[in-house]
Design a protein around this motif. Structure first.
Motif, short mmCIF file in Angstrom:
data_model
loop_
_atom_site.label_atom_id
_atom_site.label_comp_id
_atom_site.label_asym_id
_atom_site.label_seq_id
_atom_site.Cartn_x
_atom_site.Cartn_y
_atom_site.Cartn_z
N SER A 40 32.79 117.43 -4.89
CA SER A 40 32.72 115.98 -5.10
C SER A 40 32.03 115.29 -3.93
O SER A 40 31.17 114.42 -4.12
N LEU A 41 32.40 115.69 -2.71
CA LEU A 41 31.77 115.09 -1.53
C LEU A 41 30.28 115.43 -1.46
O LEU A 41 29.46 114.59 -1.07
N ASN A 42 29.96 116.65 -1.85
CA ASN A 42 28.55 117.06 -1.83
C ASN A 42 27.74 116.26 -2.85
O ASN A 42 26.61 115.84 -2.58
N ARG A 43 28.33 116.01 -4.01
CA ARG A 43 27.64 115.21 -5.03
C ARG A 43 27.44 113.77 -4.55
O ARG A 43 26.37 113.19 -4.75
N GLN A 44 28.45 113.23 -3.89
CA GLN A 44 28.32 111.88 -3.35
C GLN A 44 27.23 111.82 -2.27
O GLN A 44 26.48 110.85 -2.18
N ARG A 45 27.16 112.88 -1.46
CA ARG A 45 26.13 112.92 -0.42
C ARG A 45 24.73 112.95 -1.03
O ARG A 45 23.83 112.22 -0.59
N LEU A 46 24.56 113.78 -2.06
CA LEU A 46 23.27 113.85 -2.72
C LEU A 46 22.91 112.52 -3.37
O LEU A 46 21.75 112.08 -3.32
N ARG A 48 23.82 109.56 -2.37
CA ARG A 48 23.41 108.63 -1.31
C ARG A 48 22.01 108.95 -0.81
O ARG A 48 21.20 108.05 -0.56
N GLU A 49 21.70 110.24 -0.65
CA GLU A 49 20.38 110.62 -0.14
C GLU A 49 19.28 110.26 -1.13
O GLU A 49 18.22 109.74 -0.73
N ILE A 50 19.52 110.52 -2.42
CA ILE A 50 18.50 110.18 -3.42
C ILE A 50 18.33 108.67 -3.51
O ILE A 50 17.20 108.16 -3.58
N THR A 51 19.44 107.95 -3.49
CA THR A 51 19.37 106.49 -3.56
C THR A 51 18.62 105.92 -2.36
O THR A 51 17.75 105.04 -2.52
#
Length: 304
Positions: A40-46, A48-51
């Motif tokens: 879940s944290l990794n998905r949130q990080r991705l 944020r990075e894409i955004t």
């Protein structure tokens, strides 16, 4: 943008079943919970990075000066290439494209692909008012080519981007680029046309209305233009015929007859037969086969 695995997540790996003891159920449950949290944290990080990457690229792509827009388009193109590397990032990109402020396609048509006005309306409000006159530099050849590549990537990754492109009259804009721009933009334009028309009846209808097949046929028959562009036209026809083949219904229902009328019976038959290539080949083999078949189409035209 480079989407790398977070360093803090490397230590959280589930044990293989062979290494787990039967009496360690609670530890296994805890490990599973931790794994879900890490994912879940990794998905949130991705996300944020894409955004962040899209927001930064779109900011520059909306600038008034061409060199800034080029920088933004290069950033967007690099981001799309990174996003295309995994299904999870593609899904996140599609999710993000539902946010109007982060949609890429509208910015392309409002800025880099915007058609110049021949007779701009003279407005003196900036002289008598307090608002300064905003002057946007015209799009350069490199900028237009980059914008077309970004458009191609968006439509291939995000199906709804073709609908956004249709709202901005993508096909008429692209056909205008194909008819008046240079070789660099024309080659990118042919690739963008394919991606915009994939599974989009509205864009295919616009292409038919704009006599798109005739425009491409004029280019491929012109022996005075760059040979690589003629080959690109051959590839375009092969991919387009392969995509619509067997449908026999509008739009592009008469594409076989149109090609036969414009290029002759022999070339039309060759294009139809060659468009059936490679359904069982891997992507690299299909690309090689496409180049070879396009060369044969060109040779068949040059015989007459």
């Amino acid at each position: 943008m480079y989407l790398k695995k977070a360093l803090w997540s490397e230590g959280f790996t589930a044990k293989p079943a062979a290494e787990s003891s039967p009496d360690d159920k609670s530890a296994s449950a805890t490990s599973s919970t931790v794994g879900e949290l890490v994912n879940s944290l990794n998905r949130q990080r991705l996300y944020r990075e894409i955004t962040f990457s899209l927001r930064t690229g779109l900011r520059d792509a909306s600038a008034e000066f061409s060199f800034l827009r080029v920088r933004g388009l290069r950033s967007l193109l690099k981001s799309l290439r990174s996003i295309a590397e995994s299904d999870s990032t593609i899904q996140l990109f599609c999710q993000i494209q539902s946010l109007p402020e982060l949609q890429v396609v509208p910015v392309l048509f409002q800025q880099s692909l915007k058609e110049s006005e021949d007779d701009p309306v003279v407005n003196l409000d900036h002289i008598f008012g307090v608002e300064p006159l905003k002057i946007a530099s015209p799009s350069t050849d490199a900028e237009v080519a980059l914008a077309l590549r970004v458009l191609e990537g968006c439509c291939l990754l995000h199906r709804e981007s073709t609908a956004l492109a249709h709202r901005h009259k993508a096909i008429p804009v692209l056909m205008n680029i194909l008819s008046i721009r240079g070789v660099l933009e024309q080659g990118a334009c042919l690739d963008a046309l394919i991606s915009v028309m994939l599974d989009s009846s509205a864009n295919q209808t616009d292409f038919d209305v704009c006599n798109g097949i005739e425009e491409v046929a004029l280019l491929i028959r012109d022996k005075q233009i760059d040979e690589n562009l003629r080959l690109k036209c051959g590839e375009f026809l092969l991919v387009l015929i392969g995509h619509v083949n067997g449908r026999g219904r509008p739009p592009l229902a008469t594409i076989h007859e149109d090609i036969r009328r414009l290029l002759g019976e022999k070339s039309a038959s060759l294009i139809w037969a060659a468009s059936q290539f490679g359904s069982t080949l891997d992507p690299e083999q299909r690309l090689t086969a496409l180049h070879i078949q396009a060369r044969r189409v060109l040779e068949s035209l040059d015989l007459y």
